[in-house]
Design a protein around this motif. Structure first.
Motif, short mmCIF file in Angstrom:
data_model
loop_
_atom_site.label_atom_id
_atom_site.label_comp_id
_atom_site.label_asym_id
_atom_site.label_seq_id
_atom_site.Cartn_x
_atom_site.Cartn_y
_atom_site.Cartn_z
N ASP A 299 0.83 -1.25 -0.03
CA ASP A 299 -0.01 0.01 0.12
C ASP A 299 0.85 1.33 -0.07
O ASP A 299 0.34 2.32 -0.14
CB ASP A 299 -0.90 0.03 1.25
CG ASP A 299 -1.90 -1.12 1.20
OD1 ASP A 299 -2.33 -1.51 0.14
OD2 ASP A 299 -1.98 -1.86 2.37
N THR A 300 2.10 1.23 0.15
CA THR A 300 2.96 2.46 0.43
C THR A 300 4.10 2.48 -0.01
O THR A 300 5.03 1.23 0.02
CB THR A 300 3.08 2.66 1.83
OG1 THR A 300 1.74 2.72 2.39
CG2 THR A 300 3.66 4.16 2.25
N LEU A 301 4.73 3.16 -1.01
CA LEU A 301 6.06 3.32 -1.18
C LEU A 301 6.87 4.73 -0.78
O LEU A 301 6.32 5.76 -1.02
CB LEU A 301 6.13 3.09 -2.74
CG LEU A 301 7.62 3.50 -3.70
CD1 LEU A 301 8.59 2.18 -3.15
CD2 LEU A 301 7.52 3.51 -4.87
N VAL A 302 7.79 4.66 -0.14
CA VAL A 302 8.26 5.81 0.70
C VAL A 302 9.54 5.88 -0.08
O VAL A 302 10.71 5.21 0.23
CB VAL A 302 8.17 5.85 2.21
CG1 VAL A 302 8.98 6.89 2.74
CG2 VAL A 302 6.79 5.54 2.92
N LEU A 303 9.80 7.16 -0.50
CA LEU A 303 11.21 7.57 -1.17
C LEU A 303 11.69 8.92 -0.54
O LEU A 303 10.90 9.73 -0.09
CB LEU A 303 10.78 7.77 -2.47
CG LEU A 303 10.18 6.45 -3.35
CD1 LEU A 303 9.82 7.15 -4.72
CD2 LEU A 303 11.03 5.46 -3.41
N THR A 304 13.07 9.02 -0.21
CA THR A 304 13.59 10.25 0.10
C THR A 304 14.81 10.32 -0.48
O THR A 304 15.59 9.91 -1.25
CB THR A 304 14.02 10.10 1.83
OG1 THR A 304 15.05 9.01 1.72
CG2 THR A 304 12.82 9.67 2.64
N GLU A 305 15.06 11.62 -0.56
CA GLU A 305 16.24 12.56 -1.15
C GLU A 305 16.68 13.58 0.16
O GLU A 305 15.99 14.33 0.36
CB GLU A 305 16.10 12.97 -2.31
CG GLU A 305 17.44 13.84 -2.82
CD GLU A 305 18.60 13.13 -3.03
OE1 GLU A 305 18.51 11.68 -3.29
OE2 GLU A 305 19.60 13.89 -3.28
N ARG A 306 17.90 13.30 0.60
CA ARG A 306 18.37 14.07 1.36
C ARG A 306 19.83 14.74 0.98
O ARG A 306 20.51 14.04 0.61
CB ARG A 306 18.66 13.53 2.90
CG ARG A 306 17.32 12.85 3.46
CD ARG A 306 17.65 11.87 4.56
NE ARG A 306 16.43 11.11 5.05
CZ ARG A 306 15.63 11.37 5.62
NH1 ARG A 306 15.36 12.65 6.24
NH2 ARG A 306 14.43 10.82 5.89
#
Length: 153
Positions: free
Chosen positions: A88-95
């Motif tokens: 149900d969820t795809l969590v992506l980050t860029e820091r």
């Protein structure tokens, strides 16, 4: 939906949802959205990288159009780090030194949502988000509309 920090502390927040002709997973939605990057978006990424490099911010290159069947925390989808992935969820980050971004693609039935949250770290991050914040809403809306059309064809 996941966000980077409590809503009241974010420097940018946008969440958009569309109903699709059929149910798909967040990863399937991501693959369909990024499989054929819009020409103007490619140009925008090139401009972004050229300007950002002058301020010591790493280049991101944009979307490659590469699809994948599975991802796990720690993998990369283009420039985004996969922080979490389930049905149900795809969590992506860029820091980076100027800001942190979290993009959450989530599904509920035949609805897909893209939620973006940002915290800025410095003056460049604040200035960067002025045009990007405006453009981002339009870009995501366009991506979701294209996704709707693909699945209704």
């Amino acid at each position: 939906m996941r966000i980077l920090a409590p809503l009241e502390t974010l420097d940018y927040f946008d969440s958009q949802t569309v109903s699709l002709a059929r149910e798909i997973s967040p990863l399937q939605a991501w693959n369909l959205i990024t499989e054929d990057p819009q020409p103007l978006l490619k140009i925008a990424f090139k401009v972004r990288d050229a300007v950002s490099r002058k301020f010591g911010v790493k280049s991101i290159g944009g979307f490659s159009g590469t699809s994948t069947d599975t991802v796990s925390a720690g993998d990369y989808l283009d420039f985004f780090l996969v922080e979490h992935s389930d049905d149900d969820t795809l969590v992506l980050t860029e820091r980076d030194r100027h800001l942190d971004v979290m993009t959450c693609v989530s599904s509920q039935g035949n609805e897909i949502s893209i939620t973006s949250s940002v915290t800025v770290h410095n003056l460049f991050g604040t200035a960067y988000m002025i045009p990007v914040g405006i453009a981002h809403k339009v870009i995501v809306r366009n991506m979701l509309c294209r996704l709707q059309r693909k699945l209704s064809a």
